[in-house]
Design a protein around this motif. Structure first.
Motif, mmCIF file in Angstrom:
data_model
loop_
_atom_site.group_PDB
_atom_site.id
_atom_site.type_symbol
_atom_site.label_atom_id
_atom_site.label_comp_id
_atom_site.label_asym_id
_atom_site.label_seq_id
_atom_site.Cartn_x
_atom_site.Cartn_y
_atom_site.Cartn_z
ATOM 1 N N SER A 2 -6.993 -7.300 -0.045
ATOM 2 C CA SER A 2 -7.072 -6.570 -1.110
ATOM 3 C C SER A 2 -8.125 -5.695 -0.584
ATOM 4 C CB SER A 2 -7.780 -7.524 -2.185
ATOM 5 O OG SER A 2 -8.965 -8.045 -1.736
ATOM 6 N N TYR A 3 -8.732 -4.889 -1.447
ATOM 7 C CA TYR A 3 -9.792 -3.979 -1.062
ATOM 8 C C TYR A 3 -11.135 -4.721 -0.500
ATOM 9 C CZ TYR A 3 -7.592 0.094 -3.073
ATOM 10 O OH TYR A 3 -6.726 1.254 -3.182
ATOM 11 N N GLU A 4 -11.380 -5.737 -1.117
ATOM 12 C CA GLU A 4 -12.660 -6.620 -1.066
ATOM 13 C C GLU A 4 -12.514 -7.576 0.175
ATOM 14 O OE1 GLU A 4 -11.138 -6.481 -3.988
ATOM 15 O OE2 GLU A 4 -12.360 -5.296 -5.215
ATOM 16 N N ILE A 14 -10.357 2.999 -6.193
ATOM 17 C CA ILE A 14 -11.114 1.745 -6.066
ATOM 18 C C ILE A 14 -11.998 1.312 -7.035
ATOM 19 C CG2 ILE A 14 -12.781 0.833 -4.414
ATOM 20 C CD1 ILE A 14 -11.434 2.609 -2.199
ATOM 21 N N TYR A 23 -10.131 3.212 3.793
ATOM 22 C CA TYR A 23 -8.987 3.354 4.837
ATOM 23 C C TYR A 23 -9.253 4.757 5.248
ATOM 24 C CZ TYR A 23 -7.010 -0.799 2.889
ATOM 25 O OH TYR A 23 -6.838 -2.187 2.476
ATOM 26 N N THR A 45 -14.450 4.198 0.315
ATOM 27 C CA THR A 45 -13.000 4.674 0.648
ATOM 28 C C THR A 45 -12.758 4.049 2.213
ATOM 29 O OG1 THR A 45 -13.822 6.639 1.857
ATOM 30 C CG2 THR A 45 -12.822 6.644 -0.593
ATOM 31 N N GLU A 56 0.826 -1.110 0.019
ATOM 32 C CA GLU A 56 -0.014 -0.096 -0.134
ATOM 33 C C GLU A 56 1.000 1.406 0.115
ATOM 34 O OE1 GLU A 56 -2.341 0.305 3.539
ATOM 35 O OE2 GLU A 56 -0.843 1.315 4.690
ATOM 36 N N GLN A 64 -3.707 3.398 -0.668
ATOM 37 C CA GLN A 64 -4.252 2.869 -1.791
ATOM 38 C C GLN A 64 -3.310 1.253 -2.052
ATOM 39 O OE1 GLN A 64 -3.380 6.172 -4.284
ATOM 40 N NE2 GLN A 64 -5.540 6.272 -4.951
#
Length: 495
Positions: free
Chosen positions: A308-310, A397, A436, A434, A255, A260
């Motif tokens: 990951s993001y998900e 994202i 984070y 978002t 990251e 990100q």
């Protein structure tokens, strides 16, 4: 009459009896020179509010089973391991860093006596955690030297080289590398001049993330190339000739300072230049990359795990040529604060997989998956898309979001001046693109009651997105239930 179209999974779970851990690192290694790869695992877990650390070495019994050995190595987590024959006696020695019980940090070498017995070497290597170690002969004198990064005592950051001077003596040199932690660093000769260069990522003293390639110019001198790269922390890196053109390319994940998440491949175009190649590889942090030819077709495929993001993932990307990497949907459990490693434990040519870490149910796992897949004929490659070295691109994202998120973390701390004990902090659920941004809110609310929070290892913080609020609520309930079963005090952080 009906039919089902099922995708066969090439990887089959084998119950090898490994001990599940998080904040883990491991390796495949034939430590006893019987030609069969064995398994080494480090990390931590909790049971009944008790921290349990492991450094377990498992012997491959050649019949699909493994036996744990009494190796007398220090139990560590937040660690890194590498094996190499530093004394040129024909067997692999262990280089190990990390944190043991009672906040003791180590970087040790364990000499293999040829019969599988590992003995501590008396060296003065800087102790580090949250970093990396890598053997490599950077000075071309025929023996293995050490590349070392991480955090030492008093928050001193490290990026060092130790030259192997023979007779079990390792001398520090001053290569001018930028000190980092939450880091990864690897040797690799990208320009084929016979000198090992360095790829380095991590977080610096001023809390920024960096990614740098250092060119080995000889005489213990290294020069940072003027490249425009994604600057990453909580990262991993790997050198590899992905397109079989005789030049090392590289891949990085982690990251950036804006939270990100990336996984990025850079193609070596010669003359000390690399260009970013667009791929479909999912971005991860707090995980790892391992490179190997899993299907025996002569090119290098990618095994990647992390957050990951998900959600937490573990994926295999098949190399289809010209920097096209295809997700084979291997059906592996996703992990974070862990790793996944290639290794042919049954010696049938194709690569099997060792997976360590926390899965999406927050279980500690250390699992072996046997590769039963057949060699797959490659698909026609897609057109390679390159982006110039002097340009940057903004990653956002994916439009699949927003997702439902919640935050949680834990510590052994003293939030209410009533003596140290185990506490878990769990937020309510939020619907956002978002995730984070939630970190700062979450931490700021805890700081009001816990002044020492910034000093606590906040790597336990987790935010994983869920497509429905019901799924997020179920995951949150599972987290709370698991913490309560281990007698944590639950504190709700809501806004």
């Amino acid at each position: 009459v009906f039919s089902l179209n099922l995708n066969s999974q090439p990887f089959v779970y084998i119950d090898a009896g490994f001990s599940g851990v998080m904040q883990s690192a491991g390796s495949w290694i034939d430590y006893n020179n019987d030609t069969y790869p064995d398994v080494f695992i480090t990390g931590e877990k909790y049971s009944g509010n008790k921290q349990i650390l492991v450094s377990n070495l498992y012997t491959n019994l050649k019949d699909g089973t493994f036996k744990e050995l009494n190796n007398y190595l220090p139990e560590v987590y937040r660690s890194s391991v590498d094996w190499g024959d530093y004394d040129k006696d024909g067997d692999s020695d262990l280089l190990l860093c990390g944190e043991t019980y009672n906040d003791i940090i180590i970087t040790n070498i364990y000499r293999n006596n040829g019969k599988g017995v590992l003995s501590l070497l008396n060296t003065q290597l800087t102790p580090v955690r949250d970093g990396s170690v890598d053997w490599g002969d950077y000075d071309k004198d025929g023996d293995l030297d050490i590349l070392l990064t991480g955090e030492s005592y008093n928050r001193n950051l490290v990026a060092k080289i130790y030259r192997n001077d023979g007779k079990n003596i390792f001398s520090p040199i001053n290569p001018g590398l930028e000190p980092v932690y939450l880091s990864s660093a690897k040797w690799g000769d990208y320009n084929n001049d016979g000198n090992l260069d360095i790829l380095l990522t991590g977080q610096t003293y001023n809390e920024t993330a960096i990614t740098k390639v250092y060119k080995n110019t000889g005489n213990n001198n290294f020069t940072a190339l003027p490249l425009m790269l994604e600057n990453l922390r909580m990262s991993d890196v790997g050198w590899c000739d992905f397109n079989n053109d005789g030049k090392l390319d590289f891949i990085i994940c982690g990251e950036n300072f804006n939270n990100q998440i990336f996984t990025t491949v850079y193609k070596n175009i010669g003359n000390d230049k690399f260009i970013k190649v667009k791929t479909e590889i999912q971005g991860v942090r707090s995980g790892n990359i391992d490179l190997g030819d899993y299907d025996c077709d002569g090119d290098i495929d990618i095994l990647i795990s992390g957050e990951s993001y998900e959600e937490a993932i573990t994926k295999v990307y098949r190399n289809d040529g010209k920097f096209v990497f295809t997700d084979i949907f291997a059906g592996l459990p996703g992990v974070y604060m862990g790793a996944a490693y290639w290794g042919d434990y049954d010696k049938d040519c194709d690569k099997d997989i060792l997976i360590l870490g926390l899965n999406i149910c927050d279980d500690y796992i250390a699992k072996l998956y046997r590769n039963d897949g057949e060699i797959i004929k490659k698909k026609a490659p897609k057109k390679e898309i390159e982006m110039g070295i002097w340009t940057t691109s903004t990653y956002h994202i994916p439009e699949r979001g927003p997702f439902y998120y919640f935050m949680y973390s834990s510590c052994y701390c003293n939030p209410y001046k009533k003596g140290d004990d185990f506490y878990a902090f769990v937020s309510n659920i939020h619907y956002t693109k978002t995730p984070y941004d939630l970190h700062n809110i979450f931490n700021n609310l805890i700081r009001k009651n816990l002044s020492v929070w910034p000093k606590i290892d906040q790597g336990h913080r987790v935010s994983i997105g869920y497509k429905t609020k019901a799924a997020a609520a179920q995951a949150r309930a599972n987290v709370i239930r698991e913490y309560e079963s281990e007698e944590f005090h639950i504190r709700y952080v809501e806004w």
